[in-house]
Design a protein around this motif. Structure first.
Motif, mmCIF file in Angstrom:
data_model
loop_
_atom_site.group_PDB
_atom_site.id
_atom_site.type_symbol
_atom_site.label_atom_id
_atom_site.label_comp_id
_atom_site.label_asym_id
_atom_site.label_seq_id
_atom_site.Cartn_x
_atom_site.Cartn_y
_atom_site.Cartn_z
ATOM 1 N N CYS A 152 35.873 40.930 37.464
ATOM 2 C CA CYS A 152 37.121 41.041 38.223
ATOM 3 C C CYS A 152 37.615 39.624 38.501
ATOM 4 C CB CYS A 152 36.886 41.794 39.537
ATOM 5 S SG CYS A 152 38.410 42.323 40.347
ATOM 6 N N LEU A 153 38.867 39.361 38.219
ATOM 7 C CA LEU A 153 39.385 38.007 38.335
ATOM 8 C C LEU A 153 40.834 38.046 38.807
ATOM 9 C CD1 LEU A 153 40.815 36.699 35.023
ATOM 10 C CD2 LEU A 153 39.488 38.812 34.984
ATOM 11 N N SER A 154 41.338 36.885 39.180
ATOM 12 C CA SER A 154 42.757 36.753 39.487
ATOM 13 C C SER A 154 43.371 35.740 38.528
ATOM 14 C CB SER A 154 42.967 36.302 40.939
ATOM 15 O OG SER A 154 42.390 35.025 41.156
ATOM 16 N N ALA A 176 38.651 39.679 43.428
ATOM 17 C CA ALA A 176 38.423 38.727 42.339
ATOM 18 C C ALA A 176 37.198 37.862 42.608
ATOM 19 C CB ALA A 176 39.650 37.858 42.145
ATOM 20 N N GLU A 177 36.395 37.692 41.569
ATOM 21 C CA GLU A 177 35.221 36.824 41.653
ATOM 22 C C GLU A 177 35.558 35.368 41.350
ATOM 23 O OE1 GLU A 177 31.492 38.994 40.003
ATOM 24 O OE2 GLU A 177 33.186 39.727 38.813
ATOM 25 N N PHE A 178 36.651 35.158 40.647
ATOM 26 C CA PHE A 178 37.068 33.800 40.294
ATOM 27 C C PHE A 178 38.537 33.851 39.908
ATOM 28 C CE2 PHE A 178 35.644 35.897 36.518
ATOM 29 C CZ PHE A 178 36.491 35.491 35.510
ATOM 30 N N ALA A 194 43.790 45.019 39.754
ATOM 31 C CA ALA A 194 42.832 45.029 40.869
ATOM 32 C C ALA A 194 43.427 44.251 42.030
ATOM 33 C CB ALA A 194 41.493 44.405 40.436
ATOM 34 N N GLY A 195 42.872 44.452 43.213
ATOM 35 C CA GLY A 195 43.294 43.682 44.372
ATOM 36 C C GLY A 195 42.831 42.247 44.276
ATOM 37 N N LEU A 202 48.015 37.648 40.019
ATOM 38 C CA LEU A 202 47.740 38.999 39.545
ATOM 39 C C LEU A 202 46.242 39.232 39.548
ATOM 40 C CD1 LEU A 202 48.680 41.631 38.009
ATOM 41 C CD2 LEU A 202 48.290 40.334 35.901
ATOM 42 N N GLY A 203 45.812 40.349 40.102
ATOM 43 C CA GLY A 203 44.404 40.714 40.067
ATOM 44 C C GLY A 203 44.115 41.612 38.875
#
Length: 415
Positions: free
Chosen positions: A324-326, A358-360, A353-354, A341-342
């Protein structure tokens, strides 16, 4: 200032603007402009995917453009894509941001229709890079001696005529349906092949089906000797190795009258097919690399809408990656601030995603993001060149793996 679709009475003024705007066009007669206006109008009325828009100020046309709505293969899913061409501005109204307003309208027009990608061929790549368009794959020009093509068999080779245009369209679209980036051919497109008297067309027939075709013409190899000529391939499509072998054999057998076969292609591995890949220049690249082809930057892509992009990416698997990232994306041409954007990847399937999940974070501009998502460039290259930044380097190899594309986009459609 108003931008609107051109009507019948506007096309003569637009034809005059285009003739003046493009210095390479040497025709400046009333008859030629009327013919051009009639052609534009017919394209708009009959093609089914072409419209012309103009920018008017106080009812005077200052510039215009052609926009196309295409059906494009996007990693196996046929989606709508936008194209722009014939952008022309009145010579007396340059530097008044007419072209900028037209391009902004073009982007907004397709964004409002839920189209994820806009495309163009740039008159200057740097000009459109600043507008957020990213580079697609390079075009390679090979100039090959005919007898360097493999000689296998001419069985199945046939001269094609206007009566075969439906077969050509079907062959092209079967190939396009399995080739990322290809634009589907319409009835209008296939009919246009035979409206050009300079076109010759041969096909490779397997059974009762056309499995490949070659559209070509001739050009002088030397102005002082009419016996010296080159064969110029304008379009080559093949569905099977046998079809390609048939077309290659046809080209091989032209060696008695043809000096070079000129091929413009996004395939950069043709040296593995030819006996002699040298292009005749005699140039050596140090230390001993024989010049085989020249290359150029052409078609450019821009992502218009993230929601539409995620929907259109249903056909792509990001190589089984789960994370999961942004994304932090800058686009100074259209937006004052970067957008975020997620994204979630679940076994290679993408969804939104929210941002808090995000992990990174990955940061890049819209031009490079557009090239990355369409598979024209590798994430590792963008990172090495300082065009992609990642907040946590421990995720870098994962992102490189996720965005490794099985194929770069192929586009044979001029517009």
């Amino acid at each position: 200032m108003e931008i609107k679709k051109l009507n019948r009475d506007d096309f003569l003024a637009f034809a005059d603007i285009t003739v003046q705007a493009y210095p390479a066009n040497r025709e400046n007669t009333v008859e030629y402009k009327q013919k051009l206006a009639d052609t534009y109008f017919k394209n708009q009325e009959e093609s089914g995917n072409t419209e012309y828009y103009g920018l008017f100020r106080d009812s005077k046309l200052l510039g215009g453009m052609r926009i196309n709505t295409f059906e494009m293969n996007f990693f196996g899913k046929i989606v709508h894509a936008g194209g722009i061409g014939s952008v022309a501005v009145d010579l007396l109204h340059k530097k008044e941001k007419v072209a900028k307003a037209l391009v902004e309208f073009y982007l907004r027009h397709f964004r409002e229709q839920g189209v994820s990608y806009a495309m163009l061929y740039p008159f200057r790549p740097d000009f459109y890079k600043k507008m957020g368009f990213g580079y697609g794959p390079k075009m390679n020009q090979y100039r090959i001696t005919p007898n360097s093509f493999p000689l296998v068999s001419k069985e199945g080779i046939s001269l094609l005529t206007a009566g075969d245009q439906e077969k050509i369209k079907e062959c092209h679209n079967r190939y396009a349906a399995r080739t990322h980036g290809m634009i589907m051919k319409t009835d209008w497109d296939s009919a246009a092949i035979f409206k050009n008297p300079d076109n010759r067309v041969v096909g490779a027939i397997e059974g009762d089906q056309l499995k490949g075709y070659l559209i070509f013409g001739f050009e002088p190899a030397a102005s002082s000797n009419f016996l010296r000529n080159n064969l110029v391939i304008r379009e080559m499509v093949y569905e099977t190795p046998d079809a390609l072998a048939c077309l290659a054999t046809f080209l091989h057998t032209q060696a008695d009258q043809i000096e070079r076969v000129i091929i413009n292609t996004q395939d950069d591995a043709l040296e593995f097919m030819f006996g002699d890949v040298r292009n005749g220049s005699g140039n050596l690249i140090p230390s001993v690399y024989h010049e085989s082809n020249t290359a150029g930057v052409g078609i450019m892509y821009k992502v218009l809408d993230f929601d539409s992009l995620i929907s259109d990416l249903e056909g792509r698997n990001f190589n089984g990656v789960s994370t999961c990232l942004s994304l932090t994306v800058s686009d100074s041409f259209e937006f004052n601030e970067p957008r975020k954007l997620g994204l979630r990847l679940t076994n290679g399937i993408i969804s939104t995603a929210g941002l808090r999940e995000a992990e990174f974070d990955i940061e890049l501009d819209i031009a490079n993001l557009s090239s990355l998502f369409i598979g024209a460039v590798d994430a590792r290259r963008l990172y090495d060149y300082g065009r992609l930044r990642i907040s946590d380097s421990s995720f870098f190899e994962m992102i490189v793996r996720a965005f490794q594309s099985p194929e770069k986009p192929i586009c044979m459609r001029a517009f």
